[in-house]
Design a protein around this motif. Structure first.
Motif, PDB file in Angstrom:
ATOM      1  N   ARG A 201       0.816  -1.228   0.000  1.00 44.14           N
ATOM      2  CA  ARG A 201       0.000   0.000   0.000  1.00 44.14           C
ATOM      3  C   ARG A 201       0.841   1.267   0.000  1.00 44.14           C
ATOM      4  O   ARG A 201       0.397   2.304  -0.463  1.00 44.14           O
ATOM      5  CB  ARG A 201      -0.912   0.026   1.218  1.00 44.14           C
ATOM      6  N   GLN A 202       2.011   1.204   0.581  1.00 44.62           N
ATOM      7  CA  GLN A 202       2.861   2.388   0.662  1.00 44.62           C
ATOM      8  C   GLN A 202       3.784   2.452  -0.547  1.00 44.62           C
ATOM      9  O   GLN A 202       3.955   1.467  -1.258  1.00 44.62           O
ATOM     10  CB  GLN A 202       3.688   2.366   1.951  1.00 44.62           C
ATOM     11  N   GLN A 203       4.397   3.600  -0.754  1.00 46.59           N
ATOM     12  CA  GLN A 203       5.389   3.706  -1.815  1.00 46.59           C
ATOM     13  C   GLN A 203       6.688   4.335  -1.327  1.00 46.59           C
ATOM     14  O   GLN A 203       7.706   4.221  -1.990  1.00 46.59           O
ATOM     15  CB  GLN A 203       4.832   4.474  -3.005  1.00 46.59           C
ATOM     16  N   PHE A 204       6.632   4.972  -0.166  1.00 40.80           N
ATOM     17  CA  PHE A 204       7.836   5.565   0.410  1.00 40.80           C
ATOM     18  C   PHE A 204       8.205   4.838   1.691  1.00 40.80           C
ATOM     19  O   PHE A 204       7.334   4.423   2.452  1.00 40.80           O
ATOM     20  CB  PHE A 204       7.630   7.048   0.736  1.00 40.80           C
ATOM     21  N   GLY A 205       9.492   4.693   1.919  1.00 40.26           N
ATOM     22  CA  GLY A 205       9.981   4.089   3.142  1.00 40.26           C
ATOM     23  C   GLY A 205      11.339   4.662   3.478  1.00 40.26           C
ATOM     24  O   GLY A 205      11.890   5.486   2.741  1.00 40.26           O
ATOM     25  N   VAL A 206      11.898   4.214   4.580  1.00 43.45           N
ATOM     26  CA  VAL A 206      13.229   4.654   5.006  1.00 43.45           C
ATOM     27  C   VAL A 206      14.153   3.444   4.916  1.00 43.45           C
ATOM     28  O   VAL A 206      13.952   2.450   5.620  1.00 43.45           O
ATOM     29  CB  VAL A 206      13.202   5.237   6.433  1.00 43.45           C
ATOM     30  N   LEU A 207      15.143   3.546   4.034  1.00 42.85           N
ATOM     31  CA  LEU A 207      16.111   2.473   3.824  1.00 42.85           C
ATOM     32  C   LEU A 207      17.296   2.693   4.753  1.00 42.85           C
ATOM     33  O   LEU A 207      17.888   3.778   4.769  1.00 42.85           O
ATOM     34  CB  LEU A 207      16.580   2.461   2.371  1.00 42.85           C
ATOM     35  N   ALA A 208      17.633   1.667   5.521  1.00 39.51           N
ATOM     36  CA  ALA A 208      18.790   1.732   6.418  1.00 39.51           C
ATOM     37  C   ALA A 208      19.892   0.851   5.851  1.00 39.51           C
ATOM     38  O   ALA A 208      19.685  -0.324   5.566  1.00 39.51           O
ATOM     39  CB  ALA A 208      18.408   1.248   7.816  1.00 39.51           C
ATOM     40  N   SER A 209      21.059   1.451   5.670  1.00 42.39           N
ATOM     41  CA  SER A 209      22.257   0.709   5.281  1.00 42.39           C
ATOM     42  C   SER A 209      23.290   0.934   6.383  1.00 42.39           C
ATOM     43  O   SER A 209      23.045   1.674   7.331  1.00 42.39           O
ATOM     44  CB  SER A 209      22.771   1.174   3.912  1.00 42.39           C
ATOM     45  N   VAL A 210      24.444   0.294   6.273  1.00 41.05           N
ATOM     46  CA  VAL A 210      25.442   0.340   7.345  1.00 41.05           C
ATOM     47  C   VAL A 210      26.659   1.142   6.891  1.00 41.05           C
ATOM     48  O   VAL A 210      27.300   0.809   5.893  1.00 41.05           O
ATOM     49  CB  VAL A 210      25.879  -1.088   7.757  1.00 41.05           C
ATOM     50  N   ARG A 211      26.981   2.196   7.637  1.00 42.50           N
ATOM     51  CA  ARG A 211      28.183   2.988   7.357  1.00 42.50           C
ATOM     52  C   ARG A 211      29.428   2.182   7.707  1.00 42.50           C
ATOM     53  O   ARG A 211      29.358   1.216   8.464  1.00 42.50           O
ATOM     54  CB  ARG A 211      28.185   4.270   8.196  1.00 42.50           C
ATOM     55  N   SER A 212      30.564   2.605   7.215  1.00 41.41           N
ATOM     56  CA  SER A 212      31.816   1.902   7.520  1.00 41.41           C
ATOM     57  C   SER A 212      32.139   1.952   9.008  1.00 41.41           C
ATOM     58  O   SER A 212      32.867   1.108   9.521  1.00 41.41           O
ATOM     59  CB  SER A 212      32.967   2.489   6.700  1.00 41.41           C
ATOM     60  N   THR A 213      31.560   2.925   9.734  1.00 38.90           N
ATOM     61  CA  THR A 213      31.756   3.020  11.184  1.00 38.90           C
ATOM     62  C   THR A 213      30.857   2.053  11.951  1.00 38.90           C
ATOM     63  O   THR A 213      30.973   1.930  13.160  1.00 38.90           O
ATOM     64  CB  THR A 213      31.445   4.446  11.676  1.00 38.90           C
TER      65      THR A 213
END
Length: 146
Positions: free
Chosen positions: A35-47
């Protein structure tokens, strides 16, 4: 303008007099993602810290795959090439409902199939393909007030 504050307990935490959140089923989670089209993608920084990006996505429930279009030079793309672990958080119809899709991402870059010596455009598009291995989320079922 009055400010409302949550009732405090003696230990300094808030008291919850309402219903507890309900765990959503896989079917409900999939419907919410659809139903949604926007979300928050979490990736991992080098830290090791999370990096969050608001993204437009496409959910394929049958394949359990999320697709996000991006440009090859974006930080999230560089991070996912280094560490493919990612999560997408999607808000539900109220502030208490959400779904999270976790998995490993693959970057599909058409330039990878380019002829030798062919220079890709600086803003070339890539697709982040997140193969979802885990879905979770909750809803807070509050009865309608008359």
């Amino acid at each position: 303008m009055s400010q409302q504050t949550a009732p405090q307990t003696t230990a300094g935490t808030t008291r919850n007099d309402g219903p507890a959140p309900r765990v959503l089923t896989d079917q409900e989670l999939s419907r919410l993602l659809d139903r949604q089209q926007f979300g928050v993608l979490a990736s991992v920084r080098s830290t090791g810290h999370p990096h969050l990006s608001t993204v437009l996505y496409d959910w394929n429930a049958e394949e359990r795959v999320l697709r996000v279009s991006s440009t090859a030079d974006r930080l999230k793309v560089r991070q996912l090439r280094r560490d493919p672990h990612a999560s997408l958080h999607v808000s539900g119809p109220d502030v208490w409902s959400f779904a999270v899709a976790e998995g490993e991402a693959e970057i599909v870059d058409p330039a990878d199939d380019a002829a030798p010596g062919e220079k890709p455009l600086p803003d070339r598009r890539v697709t982040i393909v997140l193969r979802v291995s885990r879905l979770y989320g909750t809803a807070l079922d509050i009865p309608a007030q008359d």
